[in-house]
Enzyme design. Structure first.
Site, PDB file in Angstrom:
ATOM      1  N   ARG A 347       0.822  -1.200   0.000  1.00  0.00           N
ATOM      2  CA  ARG A 347       0.000   0.000   0.000  1.00  0.00           C
ATOM      3  C   ARG A 347       0.857   1.251   0.000  1.00  0.00           C
ATOM      4  O   ARG A 347       1.968   1.270   0.535  1.00  0.00           O
ATOM      5  CB  ARG A 347      -0.879   0.056   1.248  1.00  0.00           C
ATOM      6  CG  ARG A 347      -2.004  -0.956   1.227  1.00  0.00           C
ATOM      7  CD  ARG A 347      -2.849  -0.794   2.452  1.00  0.00           C
ATOM      8  NE  ARG A 347      -2.004  -0.656   3.636  1.00  0.00           N
ATOM      9  CZ  ARG A 347      -2.378  -0.030   4.734  1.00  0.00           C
ATOM     10  NH1 ARG A 347      -3.569   0.535   4.813  1.00  0.00           N
ATOM     11  NH2 ARG A 347      -1.565   0.038   5.770  1.00  0.00           N
ATOM     12  N   SER A 411       8.193  -4.766   6.677  1.00  0.00           N
ATOM     13  CA  SER A 411       7.992  -5.730   7.757  1.00  0.00           C
ATOM     14  C   SER A 411       8.767  -7.021   7.559  1.00  0.00           C
ATOM     15  O   SER A 411       8.204  -8.111   7.448  1.00  0.00           O
ATOM     16  CB  SER A 411       6.508  -6.012   7.896  1.00  0.00           C
ATOM     17  OG  SER A 411       5.835  -4.791   8.053  1.00  0.00           O
ATOM     18  N   ASP A 465       6.362  -3.193  11.051  1.00  0.00           N
ATOM     19  CA  ASP A 465       4.920  -3.067  11.298  1.00  0.00           C
ATOM     20  C   ASP A 465       4.538  -3.240  12.769  1.00  0.00           C
ATOM     21  O   ASP A 465       3.560  -2.650  13.231  1.00  0.00           O
ATOM     22  CB  ASP A 465       4.105  -4.015  10.408  1.00  0.00           C
ATOM     23  CG  ASP A 465       4.540  -5.464  10.535  1.00  0.00           C
ATOM     24  OD1 ASP A 465       5.556  -5.716  11.213  1.00  0.00           O
ATOM     25  OD2 ASP A 465       3.866  -6.330   9.951  1.00  0.00           O
TER      26      ASP A 465
END
Ligand code: ADP
Length: 725
Positions: A347, A411, A465
């Site tokens: 994203r 992440s 994350d």
């Protein structure tokens, strides 16, 4: 509608020697039934008919059962099997109230029997007593059944669709497989049970009076039990006429009351043996309290090893410094870009952080897919693709030309020596792009931006994350000092004392440590808990031997563990009648979201079946569905407990760091498995409470930590940087 405790029809794998007694027709018989299953499916029988004299039929119950035991002894003697203690099925074709498969209370005699002192008693108990009194042989009475049940089971051995039994002889009666959830007399909602209808009594309340003739009344008046057993008519043809929508086949059952009793016994034996075998296997996936405490202890040790300079290199839990030293204080403001790579989707986000009275966070984002060939291709291709997505997003937001500060949620395990740099240690979660491990991902990103010559960005922070999750929660709740992810993978971070973070100079204050706990177990710390299924999942994974803890917990693997258990059960003939479907052999076909579906909902069994159908297992029975559900819950429970055990080590360490008797702390949690699984959070909470009783832990779901959190970290960094200027 009497429950019979017969829960399954034969599947053809039954095997062994079984005795049967058949009482209830004109004759009394003793049988020896040899069942050879596994392909051959042969049934051989020896039987002997014995008379029951009129005076015994109407005498005392003791006399009747002594006589039965006597006949049995005679039969065993004749066949030379008196010393064998064989299992026995007792066909007792009178209305009974059954409480167990081997316990049945006679309601009332029918068919000419009148022996006193038997009504209201358990007939298995009476038979056992009579045998014991003699003392010259022993048998194992496994089941007491009704002849209708025997009829159904006999046919069921040859035809797996046979789920109704019907008798039209001296009397008439029927039985069929009913859904457990309709059987309020027996506890449990799952699966089916054979119900003995005792439909002969239909009409005893007068409901058939309008169709009774004077002849019926005359016969009734002259019978042994006037007013009872009115309904004795053949219905076969009528059935076809009355239910044209059902394709009903009538099979003549041969010797249901003899062979059937043996069959019920054989099925009970098979079920017991299979049950024991399944539980033995499932027990390898069950953890007791001591094992969980051991996990907590070993996690603690690895955490300390990861933090210490001397042992860091060989530690599995890397305890990586993140250079995030504080949570937001509410004065952060501005527009930030965030990238989120490492989850299911990639994203790009625009995050507007406002301070003061209008303190808020507003986000816009767009999801992009990263094709599999790019995750497995070269690093350049991967980062060019990322930059391409950013360009698209900036254009889409109408912000072309603006050079915004960017937080990069990446992440994967990274070595950080400063906030805006992250050296990828190794790919996880299925990524494999070449030329990235050992490189600074911020540099890889900047290089790709330069290659595109399209725009410029200020990469301020490389963010994990878990840290984003903690920061997002910390924006609302200052007690939030732990971040946890249970999604595709699993990981945690928390605020550690700088004095313990030996990899970074300075002893003042705290720093968030990205534990990378997914790799816990990679030195063999979990080997004694690992099952053959874990090893299979590990072997088939992208990086065998790595991320062992994660492979027992997270969404990417739970479905695979379940699939491997199901494969093993099927291969051992304990599931799906031993038939392996091609689809079930496909890696990844059993998605972790199925665990959530299967384990929730009251109508679960139906859902389980439709999921199994999706897997190409169209012939699954309801017993199969129950078992699949059990496998799922064992696997997810273990995952939640392991995760809870790890977290208990973290919170207890924080408590001891601060020298506190009691610690009150909040954990920000993200990840679809945690959020959508119906029991994961509850089990984890229970485990935590049990293993870290001195910590009062609040688990808070964190929304969009990797987007919002990255922006917040970037915002904090910009604030500190601006203040420093
Ligand atoms: P990520 O961790 O990749 O950021 P998520 O938190 O969305 O992403 O987790 C994705 C994982 O969650 C997948 O591995 C998937 O198997 C699992 N998952 C998806 N739906 C469910 C569900 N309903 N119940 C349990 N797990 C699920």
């Amino acid at each position: 509608m009497l429950p019979t405790f017969v829960r399954s029809t034969p599947d053809g794998t039954e095997t062994g020697d079984f005795l049967a007694l058949d009482l209830g027709g004109t004759n009394f018989r003793v049988l020896l039934v040899r069942v050879s299953g596994n392909g051959k499916q042969k049934v051989e029988m020896e039987n002997q008919i014995y008379a029951i004299p009129e005076n015994i039929m109407r005498g005392s119950g003791t006399e009747l059962f002594d006589h039965i035991a006597e006949c049995l002894a005679n039969f065993l003697e004749k066949l030379g099997i008196k010393d064998k203690k064989l299992p026995l099925g007792f066909t007792f074709s009178f209305p009974c109230l059954q409480t167990k498969l081997d316990e049945s209370f006679l309601v009332s005699w029918t068919k000419g029997f009148k022996a006193s002192g038997v009504e209201g008693r358990d007939v298995v108990g009476l038979l056992r007593k009579a045998i014991k009194k003699r003392g010259d042989f022993d048998i194992d009475i496994v089941a007491v059944i009704n002849d209708t049940v025997g009829t159904m089971m006999t046919c069921g051995y040859d035809d797996h669709h046979c789920e109704i039994g019907l008798i039209v002889g001296t009397g008439t009666n029927a039985c069929y497989m009913e859904e457990m959830r309709h059987l309020e007399l027996v506890d449990g909602d799952e699966g089916r049970m054979c119900v003995n209808m005792e439909w002969g009594a239909f009409g005893d309340d007068g409901s058939l009076d309008d169709i009774r003739t004077e002849f019926d009344r005359e016969i009734d008046a002259g019978s042994l039990n006037p007013g009872k057993q009115l309904f004795a008519r053949r219905l076969n043809k009528m059935v076809r006429l009355l239910v044209p929508d059902c394709d009903v086949r009538f099979l003549r059952s041969e010797d249901g009351s003899g062979k059937g009793a043996a069959m019920v016994t054989a099925v009970a034996y098979r079920l017991a043996k299979q049950h024991a075998e399944r539980q033995r296997i499932l027990n390898t996936l069950r953890l007791n309290r001591d094992q969980l405490l051991e996990v907590k202890k070993r996690m603690e040790e690895e955490m300390n090893r990861g933090l210490a300079k001397k042992t860091h290199a060989t530690a599995t839990v890397k305890m990586l410094p993140t250079f995030v030293r504080s949570t937001p204080d509410g004065t952060e403001r501005g527009d930030f870009l965030a990238l989120d790579l490492g989850g299911t989707n990639f994203r790009v986000l625009l995050v507007r952080v406002r301070s003061g009275k209008r303190r808020s966070v507003e986000m816009h984002n767009k999801i992009y897919t990263i094709p599999q060939d790019i995750t497995q291709g070269t690093g350049e291709e991967l980062f060019d693709h990322i930059v391409h997505c950013i360009a698209d997003f900036v254009e889409y937001m109408g912000m072309k030309g603006a050079s915004l500060p960017l937080g990069f949620t990446f992440s994967f395990p990274c070595h950080q020596t400063q906030l805006d740099q992250g050296i990828l240690i190794k790919w996880t979660k299925g990524f494999k792009a070449s030329g990235c491990e050992g490189e600074d991902v911020a540099t890889l990103l900047k290089d790709a931006i330069h290659r595109s010559e399209d725009f410029d960005l200020d990469v301020v922070a490389v963010v994990n994350d878990t840290v984003g999750t903690m920061m997002t929660c910390g924006y609302e709740d200052p007690q939030c000092e732990v971040g946890l992810i249970v999604g595709t993978g699993t990981n945690a971070c928390y605020m550690e004392e700088m004095s313990n973070v030996e990899l970074v100079d300075g002893d003042e204050g705290r720093m968030c440590v990205n534990m990378e706990w997914g790799a816990f177990g990679d030195r063999g710390e979990l080997d004694d808990l690992c099952t053959e299924f874990d090893r299979a999942v590990d072997d088939q994974s992208t990086y065998p031997g790595k991320q062992r803890y994660e492979k027992m917990i997270s969404g990417m693997y739970l479905g695979e563990i379940v699939r491997n258990v199901l494969l093993d059960f099927t291969a051992k003939g304990l599931l799906f009648r031993g038939k392996l479907s091609e689809r079930l052999k496909t890696r990844g076909i059993f998605e972790t979201k199925f665990l959530s579906q299967i384990e929730s909902d009251r109508l679960a069994l139906r859902q389980v079946r439709s999921i199994l159908q999706h897997l190409g297992l169209t012939s699954s029975t309801c017993d199969d569905s129950i078992l699949v559900k059990e496998v799922c819950s064992v696997v997810s429970k273990r995952a939640a407990q392991l995760c809870g055990a790890g977290l208990s080590a973290v919170v207890d360490k924080i408590r001891l760091n601060r020298g506190l008797e009691k610690l009150s702390i909040t954990v920000g949690v993200d990840g679809t498995l945690y959020k959508l699984h119906p029991h994961f959070a509850t089990i984890m909470r229970e485990t935590l409470k049990d293993l870290a009783p001195n910590c009062e832990v609040t688990l808070v779901q964190s929304e969009d930590g990797s987007g919002k959190g990255a922006a917040l970290i970037t915002a904090v960094a910009c604030r500190l940087r601006d203040a420093g200027k």
